[in-house]
Design an enzyme around this catalytic site. Structure first.
Site, PDB file in Angstrom:
ATOM      1  N   ASP A   7       0.858  -1.196   0.000  1.00 46.12           N
ATOM      2  CA  ASP A   7       0.000   0.000   0.000  1.00 46.12           C
ATOM      3  C   ASP A   7       0.890   1.240   0.000  1.00 46.12           C
ATOM      4  OD1 ASP A   7      -2.452   1.552   0.223  1.00 46.12           O
ATOM      5  OD2 ASP A   7      -1.895   1.920   2.300  1.00 46.12           O
ATOM      6  N   SER A   8       0.273   2.358  -0.312  1.00 50.07           N
ATOM      7  CA  SER A   8       1.008   3.630  -0.285  1.00 50.07           C
ATOM      8  C   SER A   8       1.380   4.028   1.140  1.00 50.07           C
ATOM      9  CB  SER A   8       0.145   4.726  -0.922  1.00 50.07           C
ATOM     10  OG  SER A   8      -1.084   4.820  -0.233  1.00 50.07           O
ATOM     11  N   GLY A  40      -3.010   9.149  -3.910  1.00 50.84           N
ATOM     12  CA  GLY A  40      -4.317   9.508  -4.490  1.00 50.84           C
ATOM     13  C   GLY A  40      -4.420  10.893  -5.090  1.00 50.84           C
ATOM     14  N   CYS A  70      -4.146  -1.264  -2.232  1.00 46.85           N
ATOM     15  CA  CYS A  70      -4.343   0.175  -2.409  1.00 46.85           C
ATOM     16  C   CYS A  70      -5.192   0.325  -3.665  1.00 46.85           C
ATOM     17  CB  CYS A  70      -2.987   0.855  -2.590  1.00 46.85           C
ATOM     18  SG  CYS A  70      -3.097   2.602  -2.997  1.00 46.85           S
ATOM     19  N   GLU A 150      -4.919   8.672   8.787  1.00 52.50           N
ATOM     20  CA  GLU A 150      -3.493   8.632   9.139  1.00 52.50           C
ATOM     21  C   GLU A 150      -3.260   9.285  10.514  1.00 52.50           C
ATOM     22  OE1 GLU A 150      -0.486   7.873   7.057  1.00 52.50           O
ATOM     23  OE2 GLU A 150      -1.694   6.879   5.531  1.00 52.50           O
ATOM     24  N   CYS A 180     -11.100   2.966  -0.933  1.00 55.67           N
ATOM     25  CA  CYS A 180      -9.784   3.394  -0.481  1.00 55.67           C
ATOM     26  C   CYS A 180      -9.533   2.584   0.780  1.00 55.67           C
ATOM     27  CB  CYS A 180      -9.791   4.891  -0.171  1.00 55.67           C
ATOM     28  SG  CYS A 180      -8.296   5.426   0.672  1.00 55.67           S
ATOM     29  N   HIS A 182      -7.929   3.044   3.320  1.00 53.10           N
ATOM     30  CA  HIS A 182      -7.961   3.768   4.606  1.00 53.10           C
ATOM     31  C   HIS A 182      -9.383   3.787   5.193  1.00 53.10           C
ATOM     32  CE1 HIS A 182      -4.060   5.286   3.385  1.00 53.10           C
ATOM     33  NE2 HIS A 182      -3.941   5.981   4.506  1.00 53.10           N
TER      34      HIS A 182
HETATM   35  N1  DGL Z   1      -4.781   3.493   0.488  1.00 51.88           N
HETATM   36  C1  DGL Z   1      -4.928   4.298  -0.704  1.00 51.88           C
HETATM   37  C2  DGL Z   1      -6.074   3.757  -1.573  1.00 51.88           C
HETATM   38  O1  DGL Z   1      -6.617   2.735  -1.316  1.00 51.88           O
HETATM   39  C3  DGL Z   1      -5.213   5.734  -0.417  1.00 51.88           C
HETATM   40  C4  DGL Z   1      -4.140   6.566   0.189  1.00 51.88           C
HETATM   41  C5  DGL Z   1      -3.351   7.371  -0.800  1.00 51.88           C
HETATM   42  O2  DGL Z   1      -3.850   8.379  -1.337  1.00 51.88           O
HETATM   43  O3  DGL Z   1      -2.212   6.981  -1.022  1.00 51.88           O
HETATM   44  O4  DGL Z   1      -6.439   4.361  -2.544  1.00 51.88           O
END
Ligand code: DGL
Length: 248
Positions: A7-8, A40, A70, A150, A180, A182
């Site tokens: 993931d990012s 994103g 992600c 976050e 997403c 998150h």
């Molecule tokens: N976890 C990322 C997603 O699922 C979102 C966070 C980001 O913008 O890097 O899109």
């Protein structure tokens, strides 16, 4: 079996949690590109470049498969990653579309996709759902939720203000796709905001279902060994993982 989960940042830990609880793997190696989150708000070229670098990172571990936990990375980089790997790579979008099909039988039901700006602009969910015959798909970029998660903001006045900011003209949909990784951390607050009518679709649960159906995984009788890596501040990522996964 050893799986890589990418993931990012920390958002993919919500997917890791589902994989860990489903007992599908002997070892799970998580890598969060915490130095460069968020993805994103970036363009395709940058997202693909970062994802290819992550792939190189995973190559040292001899993994059997890679899960892109992600949605933003899944939306833009899946093809490029698959072309450069000799193991299977799964994203979360196809799984999310399938999970939506499973939970909504009536194709005229209303679906709202919430995600980062990049995921919404890619139209991957909208196209996938329309291909399945859904006629009422709306999509909304709700990028502010990423830094809030976050920051560990899962409830309270600030989150309520963000909900009112994004959802002031939105009626409760039949399904809300948390597109997403998150956003599952906001499930409780989103569920209370939209009410019981709205089913929440979660990338982690969707990918577990997808793997069970497509790769005929069986649940193992012991927990996976977990290893965590991050491009910045590994201790912060490990602490978040402990909290989200209830690890000791
Ligand atoms: N976890 C990322 C997603 O699922 C979102 C966070 C980001 O913008 O890097 O899109």
């Amino acid at each position: 079996m050893r799986v890589g989960v990418f993931d990012s940042g920390v958002g993919g830990l919500s997917v890791l949690k589902s994989l860990y609880e489903a007992n599908l793997f002997e070892e799970i190696i998580y890598y969060g590109d915490t130095a460069r989150v968020p993805y994103g708000v970036k363009d395709k070229e940058t997202i693909v470049k970062f994802c290819l670098e992550a792939l190189e990172f995973f190559k040292q571990f001899n993994i059997d498969m890679l899960i892109i936990a992600c949605n933003t990375a899944s939306a833009y980089a899946l093809e490029e990653l698959r072309a450069k790997a000799d193991f299977p790579i799964y994203g979360v979008i196809e799984a999310g579309v399938r999970a939506t099909c499973k939970s909504l039988k009536d194709k005229d039901k209303e679906i709202l996709v919430i995600a980062t700006k990049a995921t919404i602009c890619s139209k991957q969910y909208q196209m996938g759902l329309e291909k399945e015959g859904f006629t009422r798909v709306k999509a909304l970029a709700t990028g502010l939720f990423v830094p809030m998660v976050e920051e560990g903001i899962f409830e309270g006045e600030l989150l309520k203000s963000a909900f009112l900011h994004y959802f002031k003209d939105v009626k409760s949909p039949d399904a809300l796709i948390l597109a997403c990784t998150h956003f599952p951390l906001l499930s409780k607050a989103l569920g209370e905001f939209f009410g019981e009518k709205t089913k929440l679709i979660h990338s982690g649960e969707a990918i577990v279902e997808f793997l069970k159906q497509n790769s005929h995984f069986k649940s193992l009788d012991k927990k996976a060994n977990l290893r965590f890596f991050a491009s910045s501040d590994i201790n912060a990522l490990k602490n978040t993982a402990k909290l989200w996964l209830n690890l000791n």
